[in-house]
Design an enzyme around this catalytic site. Structure first.
Site, PDB file in Angstrom:
ATOM      1  N   LYS A  75       0.814  -1.221   0.000  1.00 24.87           N
ATOM      2  CA  LYS A  75       0.000   0.000   0.000  1.00 24.87           C
ATOM      3  C   LYS A  75       0.844   1.266   0.000  1.00 24.87           C
ATOM      4  O   LYS A  75       1.748   1.407   0.816  1.00 24.87           O
ATOM      5  CB  LYS A  75      -0.905  -0.009   1.249  1.00 24.87           C
TER       6      LYS A  75
ATOM      7  N   VAL B  62       5.586   0.815   6.429  1.00 30.20           N
ATOM      8  CA  VAL B  62       6.639  -0.074   5.929  1.00 30.20           C
ATOM      9  C   VAL B  62       6.859   0.144   4.433  1.00 30.20           C
ATOM     10  O   VAL B  62       7.995   0.179   3.953  1.00 30.20           O
ATOM     11  CB  VAL B  62       6.317  -1.555   6.245  1.00 30.20           C
ATOM     12  N   CYS B  63       5.785   0.353   3.687  1.00 25.90           N
ATOM     13  CA  CYS B  63       5.907   0.559   2.236  1.00 25.90           C
ATOM     14  C   CYS B  63       6.599   1.871   1.920  1.00 25.90           C
ATOM     15  O   CYS B  63       7.379   1.952   0.968  1.00 25.90           O
ATOM     16  CB  CYS B  63       4.534   0.503   1.572  1.00 25.90           C
ATOM     17  N   THR B  64       6.338   2.894   2.712  1.00 27.86           N
ATOM     18  CA  THR B  64       7.003   4.181   2.515  1.00 27.86           C
ATOM     19  C   THR B  64       8.491   4.043   2.802  1.00 27.86           C
ATOM     20  O   THR B  64       9.336   4.527   2.035  1.00 27.86           O
ATOM     21  CB  THR B  64       6.373   5.266   3.408  1.00 27.86           C
TER      22      THR B  64
ATOM     23  N   ALA C  28      10.031   2.167  -0.186  1.00 20.60           N
ATOM     24  CA  ALA C  28      10.111   3.012  -1.381  1.00 20.60           C
ATOM     25  C   ALA C  28      11.212   4.062  -1.232  1.00 20.60           C
ATOM     26  O   ALA C  28      11.977   4.317  -2.173  1.00 20.60           O
ATOM     27  CB  ALA C  28       8.769   3.673  -1.650  1.00 20.60           C
TER      28      ALA C  28
END
Length: 150
Positions: free
Chosen positions: A40, A45-47, A50
């Site tokens: 997402k 965690v995804c930020t 990325a």
């Protein structure tokens, strides 16, 4: 769902990026690719993942590779995410999870889209499949090691 293995030819795809432009794997012919699936946009965690890919992006480019992120978020969400964090790489919108299914990326606990990274060599054969839902840092480290060894 497809089960891919190291050495398999990566399945071809065409999906829209953060700008609504269709991107195909074949556009990267002769170039190694880091294809990473994440749950997402803008989640913690995804930020972190990325931004770490962003911070090490130049190392991937210097090794001759490119990075492509994939999630089920729409193109508008991806555009906002790339703008907010100055992400220099492509994010593909996989609405409905068709690309994830094609690559065999399942869900965690039956609800959360998986976090799996595929390293594709210059012929787009799979050189690495790495899954770790919560240790995003390891995806970047493992990817860089394999890309630099290709």
């Amino acid at each position: 769902m497809t089960k891919l293995n190291i050495g398999d030819q990566a399945p071809e795809f065409t999906f829209p990026n953060q700008d609504g432009k269709d991107i195909s794997l074949s556009q990267f012919e002769g170039k190694p690719i880091v294809l990473y699936f994440y749950p997402k946009d803008d989640s913690p965690v995804c930020t972190k993942e990325a931004c770490e890919f962003r911070d090490k992006y130049q190392k991937f480019i210097e090794a001759g590779a490119d990075v492509i992120g994939v999630s089920q978020d729409d193109t508008k969400s991806h555009h906002k995410f790339t703008s907010k964090y100055s992400l220099p790489f492509t994010l593909l919108s996989d609405k409905g999870g068709k690309l994830a299914k094609l690559y065999g990326v399942g869900k965690t606990a039956f609800i959360l889209p998986g976090r799996t990274t595929f390293i594709l060599d210059k012929n787009h054969k799979i050189a690495l499949i790495y899954s770790s839902q919560f240790n995003s840092h390891s995806h970047i480290e493992e990817s860089l090691k394999v890309i630099e060894s290709l």
